[in-house]
Motif scaffolding. Structure first.
Motif, PDB file in Angstrom:
ATOM      1  N   ALA A  59      45.052  36.921  38.860  1.00  0.00           N
ATOM      2  CA  ALA A  59      43.535  37.406  39.668  1.00  0.00           C
ATOM      3  C   ALA A  59      43.056  37.977  41.205  1.00  0.00           C
ATOM      4  CB  ALA A  59      42.448  36.390  39.238  1.00  0.00           C
ATOM      5  N   LEU A  60      44.031  37.578  42.054  1.00  0.00           N
ATOM      6  CA  LEU A  60      44.802  37.180  43.568  1.00  0.00           C
ATOM      7  C   LEU A  60      44.752  38.367  43.858  1.00  0.00           C
ATOM      8  CD1 LEU A  60      44.226  33.502  43.896  1.00  0.00           C
ATOM      9  CD2 LEU A  60      42.374  35.016  43.990  1.00  0.00           C
ATOM     10  N   VAL A  61      46.312  38.932  43.102  1.00  0.00           N
ATOM     11  CA  VAL A  61      47.002  40.247  43.850  1.00  0.00           C
ATOM     12  C   VAL A  61      46.367  41.055  44.279  1.00  0.00           C
ATOM     13  CG1 VAL A  61      47.603  40.933  41.935  1.00  0.00           C
ATOM     14  CG2 VAL A  61      49.544  40.910  43.182  1.00  0.00           C
ATOM     15  N   GLY A  62      45.270  41.288  43.573  1.00  0.00           N
ATOM     16  CA  GLY A  62      45.148  42.662  43.915  1.00  0.00           C
ATOM     17  C   GLY A  62      44.092  42.231  45.725  1.00  0.00           C
ATOM     18  N   ARG A  63      44.462  41.426  45.823  1.00  0.00           N
ATOM     19  CA  ARG A  63      43.165  41.008  47.808  1.00  0.00           C
ATOM     20  C   ARG A  63      41.806  41.293  46.856  1.00  0.00           C
ATOM     21  NH1 ARG A  63      46.734  40.795  51.840  1.00  0.00           N
ATOM     22  NH2 ARG A  63      48.530  41.858  52.153  1.00  0.00           N
ATOM     23  N   PRO A  64      41.452  40.520  45.750  1.00  0.00           N
ATOM     24  CA  PRO A  64      39.538  41.044  45.332  1.00  0.00           C
ATOM     25  C   PRO A  64      39.144  39.971  46.824  1.00  0.00           C
ATOM     26  CG  PRO A  64      40.814  38.998  43.916  1.00  0.00           C
ATOM     27  CD  PRO A  64      41.657  39.589  44.700  1.00  0.00           C
ATOM     28  N   GLU A  65      37.263  40.857  46.926  1.00  0.00           N
ATOM     29  CA  GLU A  65      37.021  39.928  47.468  1.00  0.00           C
ATOM     30  C   GLU A  65      36.068  38.844  46.944  1.00  0.00           C
ATOM     31  OE1 GLU A  65      33.227  43.009  48.971  1.00  0.00           O
ATOM     32  OE2 GLU A  65      35.171  43.514  48.838  1.00  0.00           O
ATOM     33  N   LEU A  66      35.691  39.157  45.261  1.00  0.00           N
ATOM     34  CA  LEU A  66      35.487  38.527  44.676  1.00  0.00           C
ATOM     35  C   LEU A  66      36.289  38.250  43.248  1.00  0.00           C
ATOM     36  CD1 LEU A  66      32.523  36.932  43.129  1.00  0.00           C
ATOM     37  CD2 LEU A  66      32.558  39.412  42.982  1.00  0.00           C
ATOM     38  N   VAL A  67      35.897  37.430  43.121  1.00  0.00           N
ATOM     39  CA  VAL A  67      36.732  36.231  41.752  1.00  0.00           C
ATOM     40  C   VAL A  67      36.458  35.950  40.959  1.00  0.00           C
ATOM     41  CG1 VAL A  67      37.841  34.560  43.383  1.00  0.00           C
ATOM     42  CG2 VAL A  67      39.506  35.416  41.478  1.00  0.00           C
ATOM     43  N   PHE A  68      36.814  35.555  39.550  1.00  0.00           N
ATOM     44  CA  PHE A  68      36.425  34.950  38.611  1.00  0.00           C
ATOM     45  C   PHE A  68      36.882  34.321  38.187  1.00  0.00           C
ATOM     46  CE2 PHE A  68      33.091  38.839  39.527  1.00  0.00           C
ATOM     47  CZ  PHE A  68      32.461  38.595  38.892  1.00  0.00           C
ATOM     48  N   LEU A  69      37.331  33.335  38.184  1.00  0.00           N
ATOM     49  CA  LEU A  69      37.817  32.268  37.407  1.00  0.00           C
ATOM     50  C   LEU A  69      37.747  31.004  35.972  1.00  0.00           C
ATOM     51  CD1 LEU A  69      39.030  30.248  40.504  1.00  0.00           C
ATOM     52  CD2 LEU A  69      39.999  32.675  40.063  1.00  0.00           C
ATOM     53  N   ASP A  70      38.085  31.280  34.653  1.00  0.00           N
ATOM     54  CA  ASP A  70      37.535  30.949  33.618  1.00  0.00           C
ATOM     55  C   ASP A  70      38.007  30.003  33.373  1.00  0.00           C
ATOM     56  OD1 ASP A  70      35.312  30.365  31.802  1.00  0.00           O
ATOM     57  OD2 ASP A  70      36.600  32.229  30.485  1.00  0.00           O
ATOM     58  N   GLU A  71      38.465  28.620  33.562  1.00  0.00           N
ATOM     59  CA  GLU A  71      38.360  27.186  33.473  1.00  0.00           C
ATOM     60  C   GLU A  71      40.061  27.260  34.225  1.00  0.00           C
ATOM     61  OE1 GLU A  71      37.452  24.513  31.830  1.00  0.00           O
ATOM     62  OE2 GLU A  71      35.749  25.323  31.243  1.00  0.00           O
TER      63      GLU A  71
END
Length: 240
Positions: A146-158
């Motif tokens: 989820a983080l490898v693309g350098r997101p400016e918004l990240v959704f973390l499900d559990e």
């Protein structure tokens, strides 16, 4: 940090139906830029469905939903968003490190994969196929993806489900680092202590609607615990 007038997620009366079942029933919320927003709710309350709407995997049946001021799922938005799902079967045959290198290749300016592997402690199982990893190890790889693309918004499900205490605290520290660097985080969790430790804003969802929201301090101002607030505003069983 005060709420930004330009929310990263803006949902207004969002509904989702699967056949005759209404999973989201007019859900309205906002998530502000540079903050951690925690979605709490019983199993089946609609939290994961809402995240899937935000990432374009499900189209709402009604209402309005904007992510980064755009329609979810468009290429321009997808490139700026990271998603950590609860589980995935699509990656079962690939080794953890190879998976992260593949995902990194989808972005113009990804994080260095080896540094991410080291930061999250993936090195000891980087060459093991994803399907052979423990549940906690899979969760950590999902987080890295989820983080490898350098997101400016990240959704973390559990994000910490199945993690041991050491890995859980490492994940907490990483979420704090993301927020400090300006990344916006929307996460779901069943852990009240996790929400209390990480969230700038807590949104409690019940039966497809927002039951109550606010900061932890606001929600517990009467001296009750966050768990008490949760129990007061939710039902033991929610329709899916």
């Amino acid at each position: 940090m005060p709420p930004n007038s330009d929310p990263v997620v803006a949902a207004d009366a969002v509904t989702v139906r699967f056949g005759s079942t209404e999973v989201l029933r007019g859900l309205s919320l906002r998530a502000d830029r540079g903050r951690v927003t925690a979605l709490l709710g019983p199993n089946g309350a609609g939290k994961t469905t809402f995240l899937r709407c935000c990432t374009g995997l499900i189209a709402p049946s009604g209402g309005s939903l904007r992510v980064l001021a755009e329609r979810p799922g468009t290429p321009a938005v997808t490139a700026r968003v990271g998603l950590m799902p609860q589980s995935t079967g699509a990656w079962s045959g690939i080794r953890a490190a190879d998976l992260l290198r593949y995902l990194a290749g989808l972005y113009a300016h990804p994080l260095p994969v080896e540094a991410l592997i080291e930061r999250l402690g993936i090195g000891t199982y980087a060459d093991i196929p994803y399907r052979r990893l423990s549940g906690g190890q899979q969760q950590t790889v999902n987080l890295a993806g989820a983080l490898v693309g350098r997101p400016e918004l990240v959704f973390l499900d559990e994000p910490t489900a199945g993690l041991d205490p050491h890995a859980r605290r490492t994940s907490w520290d990483l979420v704090r680092e993301l927020r400090a660097s300006g990344v916006s985080v929307v996460l779901t969790t069943h852990a009240m202590d996790e929400a209390a430790a990480l969230a700038d804003e807590v949104v409690i969802v019940d039966r497809g609607r927002v039951a109550v929201s606010g900061t932890v301090a606001d929600l517990t101002a009467d001296g009750t615990s966050l768990e008490d607030v949760f129990l007061r505003h939710t039902h033991a069983e929610a329709g899916r």
